[in-house]
Write an enzyme that holds these catalytic residues in place. Structure first.
Site, mmCIF file in Angstrom:
data_model
loop_
_atom_site.group_PDB
_atom_site.id
_atom_site.type_symbol
_atom_site.label_atom_id
_atom_site.label_comp_id
_atom_site.label_asym_id
_atom_site.label_seq_id
_atom_site.Cartn_x
_atom_site.Cartn_y
_atom_site.Cartn_z
ATOM 1 N N ARG A 27 0.824 -1.219 0.000
ATOM 2 C CA ARG A 27 0.000 0.000 0.000
ATOM 3 C C ARG A 27 0.854 1.263 0.000
ATOM 4 O O ARG A 27 0.527 2.259 -0.635
ATOM 5 C CB ARG A 27 -0.892 -0.038 1.252
ATOM 6 C CG ARG A 27 -1.838 1.126 1.396
ATOM 7 C CD ARG A 27 -2.352 1.243 2.828
ATOM 8 N NE ARG A 27 -1.244 1.463 3.753
ATOM 9 C CZ ARG A 27 -1.345 1.385 5.078
ATOM 10 N NH1 ARG A 27 -2.488 1.053 5.638
ATOM 11 N NH2 ARG A 27 -0.296 1.616 5.854
ATOM 12 N N ARG A 75 12.887 4.804 0.470
ATOM 13 C CA ARG A 75 13.015 3.541 1.197
ATOM 14 C C ARG A 75 12.409 2.457 0.323
ATOM 15 O O ARG A 75 11.327 2.632 -0.222
ATOM 16 C CB ARG A 75 12.291 3.635 2.531
ATOM 17 C CG ARG A 75 12.904 4.735 3.419
ATOM 18 C CD ARG A 75 12.348 4.719 4.784
ATOM 19 N NE ARG A 75 10.893 4.786 4.742
ATOM 20 C CZ ARG A 75 10.120 4.587 5.792
ATOM 21 N NH1 ARG A 75 10.656 4.282 6.941
ATOM 22 N NH2 ARG A 75 8.823 4.685 5.682
HETATM 23 C C1 D9A Z 1 0.618 -4.794 15.859
HETATM 24 CL CL1 D9A Z 1 1.727 -4.510 19.657
HETATM 25 C C2 D9A Z 1 1.436 -3.818 15.242
HETATM 26 N N1 D9A Z 1 1.314 -3.499 13.883
HETATM 27 C C3 D9A Z 1 0.090 -3.315 13.279
HETATM 28 C C4 D9A Z 1 -1.161 -3.431 14.136
HETATM 29 O O1 D9A Z 1 -1.428 -4.775 14.517
HETATM 30 C C5 D9A Z 1 -0.375 -5.555 15.014
HETATM 31 C C6 D9A Z 1 2.390 -3.128 16.005
HETATM 32 C C7 D9A Z 1 2.500 -3.350 17.362
HETATM 33 C C8 D9A Z 1 1.641 -4.259 17.968
HETATM 34 C C9 D9A Z 1 0.696 -4.989 17.214
HETATM 35 C C10 D9A Z 1 -0.961 -6.811 15.659
HETATM 36 C C11 D9A Z 1 -2.193 -6.793 16.280
HETATM 37 C C12 D9A Z 1 -2.708 -7.976 16.846
HETATM 38 C C13 D9A Z 1 -2.002 -9.176 16.794
HETATM 39 C C14 D9A Z 1 -0.764 -9.222 16.167
HETATM 40 C C15 D9A Z 1 -0.224 -8.018 15.603
HETATM 41 O O2 D9A Z 1 0.014 -10.368 16.118
HETATM 42 C C16 D9A Z 1 -0.417 -11.523 16.749
HETATM 43 O O3 D9A Z 1 1.031 -7.961 15.035
HETATM 44 C C17 D9A Z 1 1.557 -8.891 14.250
HETATM 45 O O4 D9A Z 1 -0.029 -3.056 12.095
HETATM 46 C C18 D9A Z 1 2.531 -3.180 13.103
HETATM 47 C C19 D9A Z 1 3.268 -4.385 12.434
HETATM 48 C C20 D9A Z 1 2.479 -4.895 11.222
HETATM 49 C C21 D9A Z 1 4.596 -3.889 11.937
HETATM 50 C C22 D9A Z 1 3.460 -5.521 13.396
HETATM 51 C C23 D9A Z 1 -2.397 -2.800 13.488
HETATM 52 C C24 D9A Z 1 -2.229 -1.276 13.302
HETATM 53 N N2 D9A Z 1 -3.057 -0.671 12.456
HETATM 54 C C25 D9A Z 1 -2.958 0.743 12.083
HETATM 55 C C26 D9A Z 1 -3.492 0.886 10.706
HETATM 56 C C27 D9A Z 1 -2.430 1.149 9.675
HETATM 57 O O5 D9A Z 1 -2.850 1.441 8.558
HETATM 58 O O6 D9A Z 1 -1.234 1.074 9.962
HETATM 59 O O7 D9A Z 1 -1.397 -0.661 13.862
HETATM 60 C C28 D9A Z 1 -3.802 1.664 12.959
HETATM 61 O O8 D9A Z 1 -4.903 1.269 13.377
HETATM 62 O O9 D9A Z 1 -3.352 2.797 13.212
#
Ligand code: D9A
Length: 414
Positions: free
Chosen positions: A212, A225
């Site tokens: 994205r 990047r």
């Molecule tokens: C997550 Cl503690 C993330 N990341 C996410 C968010 O979900 C995962 C960073 C820190 C934590 C958790 C997440 C949630 C639930 C279970 C998970 C998990 O694993 C079992 O992580 C794997 O994106 C970042 C990484 C992908 C790098 C891990 C969700 C999130 N959503 C954003 C939307 C967006 O567009 O980025 O952060 C938001 O709502 O602001």
């Protein structure tokens, strides 16, 4: 909130958007009184918006641990991202970050805006960290250590092969999945999930973000990047940035579709991981980002806009997903819907069409076999007749004009 135009086009978004708004204002009132916890929770709301609300609904002890884990990871990211820090300064900080969290005198100024505040006042995060249970602290420390080392490795290394891509995503996202599984286990609410499944949860989310965010990352100043693996893009263009030029549109979309097809390999593992969860609040916490990810992939697939601007799900659809993701049946239903949407977008002439279709069909089969899909409303098909709101409004306005004219002409007759 969504724009008025978007709400008029999708009237059923209105109620979930209102509900989300109320939840957000409620959460803001619940910021804890102690200064360090207050700082951590307000920071969480500033940097993650809707995700903060999903964290907020976890049980208190686990919620505190996840909040701190999230902020520690954001701080580590801020150091990794800041291109103004010389490599010889950055690498030792990344490698020792897991020790810095125990030291509430430590801080390192970098980043911009809210991230600069997070870094400057990091002592609040350390202070809160030291109040967590030992098992939570150990899980966060171990993951921070492994992630810092992995990030340091990729500072001087480009993502060449698909294996590199999986390895990089493992460090920055797969390890988050592993860490969260440890925190869930430490809370006593869940069994410890197998590492490979936890890793897939992170890879699926991270790969979706990387797809994205192509344009944003390539246009990054002072230096772009690049996370798309050469092994994939080199089949379509000579340089990764060539994908954004109009004359390469056809190749760009084919490459994009190849990237989406690669991300789809993680779907099965993610469904297996989620189906093993027992605690309803942990389930929602995990499932909402996954449903958003498959929705984003469906939106991006075969969509040239990824190379022109920002492709994001509309705010109302996000609100609906947050409102309606409660059980595994909801997740199977959502994955099924978005797979149908993906399937309808596959062009038979795409070089990877067969591979893409077979992955989509495998997902649909898992969702169907589970047999849990209920009579829920679809996310992609308008569930209510489209004439429900807008024409009624138009009709009312016409009626009002009519009546106004009628009375106006009546009074002028006297
Ligand atoms: C997550 Cl503690 C993330 N990341 C996410 C968010 O979900 C995962 C960073 C820190 C934590 C958790 C997440 C949630 C639930 C279970 C998970 C998990 O694993 C079992 O992580 C794997 O994106 C970042 C990484 C992908 C790098 C891990 C969700 C999130 N959503 C954003 C939307 C967006 O567009 O980025 O952060 C938001 O709502 O602001």
């Amino acid at each position: 909130m969504g724009s008025l135009g978007a709400i008029l086009r999708h009237p059923s978004d209105f109620y979930p958007l209102m509900k989300l708004k109320m939840a957000a204002s409620n959460a803001e009132k619940q910021i804890p009184p102690q200064p360090h916890w207050g700082f951590c929770y307000s920071m969480l709301h500033k940097v993650s918006r809707s995700f903060a609300l999903v964290i907020q609904q976890l049980g208190t002890e686990l919620r505190d641990a996840v909040c701190i884990f999230y902020l520690v990871l954001r701080a580590l990211d801020t150091v990794e991202d800041d291109t103004s820090i010389p490599t010889d300064v950055k690498v030792p900080i990344l490698k020792a970050f897991h020790q810095h969290v125990y030291d509430n005198e430590w801080h390192f100024s970098c980043g911009t805006k809210e991230y600069k505040v997070l870094m400057d006042q990091f002592h609040h995060v350390s202070t809160a960290f030291l109040e967590l249970g030992k098992r939570y602290q150990e899980a966060i420390e171990e993951i921070t250590k492994r992630m810092g080392a992995g990030m340091a490795k990729f500072i001087c290394k480009e993502v060449e092969t698909i294996d590199d891509y999986d390895e990089y995503c493992h460090y920055v996202a797969g390890l988050v999945g592993l860490g969260l599984s440890k925190l869930f286990h430490a809370s006593g609410a869940e069994d410890l999930a197998p590492d490979s499944l936890s890793n897939s949860m992170g890879l699926f989310l991270q790969k979706t973000n990387i797809i994205r965010d192509y344009l944003e990352d390539i246009n990054e100043i002072p230096k772009s990047r690049m996370f798309w693996p050469r092994q994939i893009w080199s089949n379509y263009v000579n340089k990764l940035e060539d994908l954004k030029y109009e004359e390469n549109s056809e190749k760009a979309v084919q490459c994009l579709n190849d990237m989406v097809t690669n991300a789809l390999t993680h779907v099965e593992d993610c469904l297996t991981y989620m189906s093993a969860l027992r605690d309803p609040s942990i389930f929602r916490f995990c499932a909402i980002p996954q449903v958003m990810a498959i929705g984003t992939l469906a939106l991006c697939y075969n969509n040239i806009e990824v190379f022109r601007g920002v492709v994001k799900m509309r705010r109302g659809l996000t609100a609906k997903i947050i409102d309606r993701t409660r059980t595994m049946a909801d997740v199977y239903g959502a994955f099924y819907d978005f797979s149908c949407m993906l399937k309808s977008k596959v062009d038979k002439n795409d070089p990877n069409a067969t591979k893409t279709l077979s992955r989509i069909e495998a997902t649909q089969k898992s969702c169907r076999d589970a047999g849990l899909r209920n009579k829920r409303k679809s996310y992609i098909l308008p569930s209510e007749p489209r004439y429900s709101f807008v024409p009624v409004l138009v009709l009312l306005i016409i009626l009002a004009i009519f009546l106004a004219q009628f009375f106006a002409s009546r009074s002028s007759n006297y």
